[in-house]
Design an enzyme around this catalytic site. Sequence first.
Site, PDB file in Angstrom:
ATOM      1  N   CYS A   1      -2.446  32.306  10.817  1.00 51.43           N
ATOM      2  CA  CYS A   1      -3.245  33.927  11.177  1.00 51.43           C
ATOM      3  C   CYS A   1      -3.307  34.605  10.494  1.00 51.43           C
ATOM      4  CB  CYS A   1      -1.431  34.324  11.831  1.00 51.43           C
ATOM      5  SG  CYS A   1      -1.314  36.032  12.084  1.00 51.43           S
TER       6      CYS A   1
ATOM      7  N   SER B   1      13.444 -12.473  -0.582  1.00 51.99           N
ATOM      8  CA  SER B   1      13.917 -11.419  -0.170  1.00 51.99           C
ATOM      9  C   SER B   1      15.679 -11.794  -0.924  1.00 51.99           C
ATOM     10  CB  SER B   1      13.484 -10.354   0.707  1.00 51.99           C
ATOM     11  OG  SER B   1      14.849 -10.606   1.878  1.00 51.99           O
TER      12      SER B   1
ATOM     13  N   ASP C   1       0.640  13.708 -27.978  1.00 52.21           N
ATOM     14  CA  ASP C   1      -0.330  12.952 -27.564  1.00 52.21           C
ATOM     15  C   ASP C   1      -1.991  13.512 -28.189  1.00 52.21           C
ATOM     16  OD1 ASP C   1       1.788  13.004 -25.369  1.00 52.21           O
ATOM     17  OD2 ASP C   1       0.846  14.231 -24.546  1.00 52.21           O
ATOM     18  N   TYR C   2      -2.308  14.435 -28.715  1.00 55.57           N
ATOM     19  CA  TYR C   2      -3.386  15.063 -29.225  1.00 55.57           C
ATOM     20  C   TYR C   2      -3.398  14.054 -30.414  1.00 55.57           C
ATOM     21  CZ  TYR C   2      -6.487  17.291 -32.535  1.00 55.57           C
ATOM     22  OH  TYR C   2      -7.647  17.401 -33.228  1.00 55.57           O
TER      23      TYR C   2
ATOM     24  N   ASP D   1      14.039   1.162  -5.709  1.00 55.37           N
ATOM     25  CA  ASP D   1      13.867   1.549  -4.498  1.00 55.37           C
ATOM     26  C   ASP D   1      11.707   1.877  -5.081  1.00 55.37           C
ATOM     27  OD1 ASP D   1      13.889   1.800  -2.163  1.00 55.37           O
ATOM     28  OD2 ASP D   1      14.450   4.003  -2.339  1.00 55.37           O
TER      29      ASP D   1
ATOM     30  N   TYR E   1      12.106  -7.787 -13.556  1.00 55.89           N
ATOM     31  CA  TYR E   1      13.197  -8.347 -13.320  1.00 55.89           C
ATOM     32  C   TYR E   1      13.102 -10.036 -13.132  1.00 55.89           C
ATOM     33  CZ  TYR E   1      12.707  -6.617  -9.088  1.00 55.89           C
ATOM     34  OH  TYR E   1      11.764  -6.501  -7.403  1.00 55.89           O
TER      35      TYR E   1
ATOM     36  N   GLU F   1      22.432  -5.256 -12.175  1.00 55.14           N
ATOM     37  CA  GLU F   1      21.347  -4.104 -11.980  1.00 55.14           C
ATOM     38  C   GLU F   1      21.247  -3.574 -10.668  1.00 55.14           C
ATOM     39  OE1 GLU F   1      19.407  -8.203 -13.594  1.00 55.14           O
ATOM     40  OE2 GLU F   1      17.590  -7.801 -11.918  1.00 55.14           O
TER      41      GLU F   1
ATOM     42  N   LYS G   1      23.724  -2.319  -1.295  1.00 56.56           N
ATOM     43  CA  LYS G   1      23.247  -1.262  -1.191  1.00 56.56           C
ATOM     44  C   LYS G   1      23.997  -0.355  -0.793  1.00 56.56           C
ATOM     45  CE  LYS G   1      19.634  -1.962   1.590  1.00 56.56           C
ATOM     46  NZ  LYS G   1      18.266  -1.944   1.484  1.00 56.56           N
TER      47      LYS G   1
ATOM     48  N   CYS H   1       2.302  37.905  15.615  1.00 54.42           N
ATOM     49  CA  CYS H   1       1.831  38.714  16.095  1.00 54.42           C
ATOM     50  C   CYS H   1       0.875  38.787  17.490  1.00 54.42           C
ATOM     51  CB  CYS H   1       1.449  39.553  14.580  1.00 54.42           C
ATOM     52  SG  CYS H   1      -0.306  38.713  14.453  1.00 54.42           S
TER      53      CYS H   1
ATOM     54  N   TYR I   1      -2.481  10.868 -30.936  1.00 47.62           N
ATOM     55  CA  TYR I   1      -2.676   9.554 -29.337  1.00 47.62           C
ATOM     56  C   TYR I   1      -3.691   8.914 -29.359  1.00 47.62           C
ATOM     57  CZ  TYR I   1      -2.678   5.306 -26.282  1.00 47.62           C
ATOM     58  OH  TYR I   1      -3.157   4.820 -25.565  1.00 47.62           O
ATOM     59  N   ASP I   2      -4.220  10.566 -28.495  1.00 45.31           N
ATOM     60  CA  ASP I   2      -5.951  10.455 -28.196  1.00 45.31           C
ATOM     61  C   ASP I   2      -7.121  10.216 -29.181  1.00 45.31           C
ATOM     62  OD1 ASP I   2      -4.387  11.587 -25.186  1.00 45.31           O
ATOM     63  OD2 ASP I   2      -5.468  13.110 -25.856  1.00 45.31           O
TER      64      ASP I   2
ATOM     65  N   GLU J   1       8.803  -4.475  -9.779  1.00 47.00           N
ATOM     66  CA  GLU J   1       9.267  -3.571  -8.809  1.00 47.00           C
ATOM     67  C   GLU J   1       8.213  -1.937  -9.585  1.00 47.00           C
ATOM     68  OE1 GLU J   1      11.320  -4.745  -6.453  1.00 47.00           O
ATOM     69  OE2 GLU J   1      10.724  -2.565  -4.914  1.00 47.00           O
TER      70      GLU J   1
ATOM     71  N   CYS K   1       0.326  41.237  10.190  1.00 45.99           N
ATOM     72  CA  CYS K   1       0.838  40.773  11.046  1.00 45.99           C
ATOM     73  C   CYS K   1       2.316  40.695  10.285  1.00 45.99           C
ATOM     74  CB  CYS K   1       0.561  39.025  10.995  1.00 45.99           C
ATOM     75  SG  CYS K   1       2.055  38.056  11.343  1.00 45.99           S
TER      76      CYS K   1
ATOM     77  N   LYS L   1      18.777  -2.108  -8.754  1.00 46.28           N
ATOM     78  CA  LYS L   1      17.807  -2.310  -7.225  1.00 46.28           C
ATOM     79  C   LYS L   1      17.488  -1.278  -7.382  1.00 46.28           C
ATOM     80  CE  LYS L   1      17.978  -4.202  -2.558  1.00 46.28           C
ATOM     81  NZ  LYS L   1      15.957  -4.227  -2.517  1.00 46.28           N
TER      82      LYS L   1
ATOM     83  N   ARG M   1       3.848  -8.259  -2.708  1.00 47.20           N
ATOM     84  CA  ARG M   1       4.443  -8.934  -2.037  1.00 47.20           C
ATOM     85  C   ARG M   1       3.865  -9.454  -0.919  1.00 47.20           C
ATOM     86  NH1 ARG M   1       8.312  -9.742   1.292  1.00 47.20           N
ATOM     87  NH2 ARG M   1      10.226 -10.946   1.134  1.00 47.20           N
TER      88      ARG M   1
ATOM     89  N   CYS N   1      -1.116  33.805  16.863  1.00 51.33           N
ATOM     90  CA  CYS N   1       0.140  33.956  16.183  1.00 51.33           C
ATOM     91  C   CYS N   1       2.174  34.238  17.122  1.00 51.33           C
ATOM     92  CB  CYS N   1      -0.152  34.812  14.740  1.00 51.33           C
ATOM     93  SG  CYS N   1       1.457  35.359  14.436  1.00 51.33           S
TER      94      CYS N   1
HETATM   95  S1  IVH Z   1      15.320 -10.284  -7.284  1.00 48.13           S
HETATM   96  C1  IVH Z   1      14.235 -14.233  -5.916  1.00 48.13           C
HETATM   97  N1  IVH Z   1      16.522  -7.574  -8.788  1.00 48.13           N
HETATM   98  O1  IVH Z   1      14.673  -5.699  -3.294  1.00 48.13           O
HETATM   99  C2  IVH Z   1      15.551 -12.505  -5.677  1.00 48.13           C
HETATM  100  N2  IVH Z   1      15.272  -7.789  -6.375  1.00 48.13           N
HETATM  101  O2  IVH Z   1      16.232  -6.227  -1.120  1.00 48.13           O
HETATM  102  C3  IVH Z   1      13.990 -11.696  -6.393  1.00 48.13           C
HETATM  103  N3  IVH Z   1      14.317  -5.388  -6.018  1.00 48.13           N
HETATM  104  O3  IVH Z   1      12.297  -8.065  -2.963  1.00 48.13           O
HETATM  105  C4  IVH Z   1      14.448 -10.711  -6.581  1.00 48.13           C
HETATM  106  N4  IVH Z   1      15.560  -4.004  -7.579  1.00 48.13           N
HETATM  107  O4  IVH Z   1      11.444  -6.855  -4.358  1.00 48.13           O
HETATM  108  C5  IVH Z   1      16.165  -8.633  -7.641  1.00 48.13           C
HETATM  109  N5  IVH Z   1      16.570  -5.822 -10.235  1.00 48.13           N
HETATM  110  C6  IVH Z   1      16.239  -6.883  -9.013  1.00 48.13           C
HETATM  111  C7  IVH Z   1      15.532  -5.434  -7.617  1.00 48.13           C
HETATM  112  C8  IVH Z   1      14.667  -6.462  -6.896  1.00 48.13           C
HETATM  113  C9  IVH Z   1      14.590  -4.256  -6.482  1.00 48.13           C
HETATM  114  C10 IVH Z   1      13.353  -5.471  -4.438  1.00 48.13           C
HETATM  115  C11 IVH Z   1      12.538  -6.813  -4.322  1.00 48.13           C
HETATM  116  C12 IVH Z   1      13.203  -7.894  -3.185  1.00 48.13           C
HETATM  117  C13 IVH Z   1      13.540  -6.631  -2.926  1.00 48.13           C
HETATM  118  C14 IVH Z   1      15.231  -7.294  -1.452  1.00 48.13           C
END
Ligand code: IVH
Length: 704
Positions: free
Chosen positions: A461, A104, A55-56, A139, A248, A135, A349, A446, A58-59, A196, A466, A137, A158, A443
């Site tokens: 408290c 979505s 790190d140092y 979160d 993605y 791939e 899911k 006590c 790079y800095d 994401e 106590c 998903k 979004r 409390c």
């Molecule tokens: S594809 C048009 N790929 O999940 C399709 N979405 O519940 C675009 N998400 O709105 C989405 N990982 O925000 C895609 N590998 C992934 C994802 C992903 C997370 C989210 C994304 C989407 C939401 C839907």
Amino acid sequence: MYAAEETKKLQENSRQLLTALSAKGIGPDQVDALRKVLRFHEHRYYVMDDPLLADYEYDQLYKALEKLEAEDPALVTPDSPTQRVAKGLTKDFPTVQHLVGMLSLENSYNADDLLDWDRKVREASGLSEIEYCAEPKFDGASISLIYENDILSRAATRGDGVAGDEITTNIRQIGSVPLSARFSEYGLQQVEIRGEVLMSKKSFKKYNDELAAQGLPPLANPRNAASGSLRIKDPAEVKRRNLEAFLYHISFYTADGLNEATSRKGEKALSTHSGSLEMLWDLGFRSPVKEKKVFKNIQQVIDYTLSFEAGRDDLPYEIDGMVIKVNSMELQDKLGQTSHHPRWAIAYKFKARQATSKLRSVEFQVGRTGSVTPVAKIDPVPIGGVTVSSISLFNEDVIREKDLMIGDTVLVERAGDVIPYIVKSLAELRTGKESDIVFPRNCPVCGHTLVKPAEEAVWRCVNPVCPAQVVERIIHFVSKDAMDIRSFGEANVRKLYELGLLQSIPGIYRLDFDKIGTLGGFGKKSIENLQAAIEKSKQQPLHRVIFGLGIRYVGETTAKILANAISYLPDAAALSQEDLLNLEDIGPKVAGSIYEFFHNADNITLLQELEATGVQLRSAKSPVAAGGSLEGKTFLFTGTLVQLKRTEAEEMVEANGGKLLSGVSSKLNYLVVGEDAGSKLEKAKKINTVHIITEQEFMEMIGK
Ligand code: IVH
């Protein structure tokens, strides 16, 4: 992104620049070279998670670039690594239209759902088998990025899917988002990318620990942490939160087809989804190239999905499922979309880590410092393999913010290794029989009046005797990182306290073992062990005694600093607040707390009593500490030590005048390697100046 050859070259260039810097400095003709190596190291660090510089170091390079650009602002380019840093605050986030609506995804929850979906895809396409790409998903919070002529020009949330908030400045704080990317090499001019933003489990924990240290309630989960972070108006704070971005999906592009070669390269990459992920990776984005997998049929997809779910907790970030996409872009276009979601993709899911339950009561627990914490008692409910029945609500504000009432149905979440929390109450299910949660003004243990300092969210408290606090203080004093009286344990402390056999910290050293022997539950052997452990603890080093006293804001590090500054604990009372402030890393809040502690009559008596029982209050600091054989040298231990305990080894370093570091950097002189050493060893190997030694060699160094 960087081939082996180029990696080697850039690494060499970095070394040369560092050498030049420490010799005669570098001039404006090196600005481009500096930027190139800095971008390379950003990529190694943020995208590959495998840094090649300390790190140092790079800095040092970064500061050199900053200096050259400050001397001649005409040298600054919009994609210079220095341009991630924004000065001042963002006023507001204007609304911007997405180039293509952010749809979505349709959800699925089991293998049958996926088989159904596959059947529909096959029917619509007229093919007997489909190639799919699966791939994770992610979160987090979804974002859209636009690159124009290879430069990041805009980033947005979004929003409602049609338009979102413009958050370019905040996105520039995320190290894994390149400020420029060579899309032109693929014949592309304008590109809109979806992805994401996440906070890793590690960063999330670190962030919440910081909040807790300030007495603030923690953030609920990494997803909320990420989406909240994107709307912060202070970009420096966004940077501090260590966000990451996974990209993605390419939702839109214009091709200027620069020449035949670039057009062909672009067309090829964009003919499959997996190809576009590889292109993004090649351009320096953190796309899920390693996690994605292409399959010839749905059954293979299902197997992969289930195996990914089983390994979910081992990932460094949260995922809530898998996304399965038709791999051929041509087929994607043919399948098209409904008004909500594309027909060519589906989300699978994972099992929910949420459940609903009834809030039955709220208990109020008094901690070591007198803080009163409301704890919700709910009907026991299994979530992600654990039964949850008790959930901390942190403070009164949380109860108000979540609008909780006794009798409410509440939504509970337990994400990964995060402690369970109440997401919200389902107010629409109320029957009218619910009752308010009344926060006590006295409390619960006590009866002393509670107080709430203006700048805090927590009621306390303040009665020093106590019983709840006394017990918690004793438990802390005997704990592993304090006096380490292992055979004691929390349950025994509580039991002896309740029986009136143990009433204070010095009481530990005056226990009536004959009487304890007559109680049920304590065998002869366990009494002997306890007695021996208590006796041994009298010789614990001073910093452990200080930490064990539980002075507010004094953690192990501060305890060590204080122990180093004095040779006899009661002398601490002679230190003024100013003296304390002069000690390394001690700020006004901590200094004030230490000062107060040592000027309180009860605490002075406590120290006198402790000393009378034989607890060592003098520093065992041998005179070698200054001028010791390890003076001026820095150490770090990694892996499992065989002959020494880790804490013992660390204490030996300090006793011999050496200093301990918490991470590998160019400031480190010796890395002592035990069994199964991991990433620290790998990192140290890349820094020439770190000596890597075995435990045996370390023992020899200190003459053992
Ligand atoms: S594809 C048009 N790929 O999940 C399709 N979405 O519940 C675009 N998400 O709105 C989405 N990982 O925000 C895609 N590998 C992934 C994802 C992903 C997370 C989210 C994304 C989407 C939401 C839907």
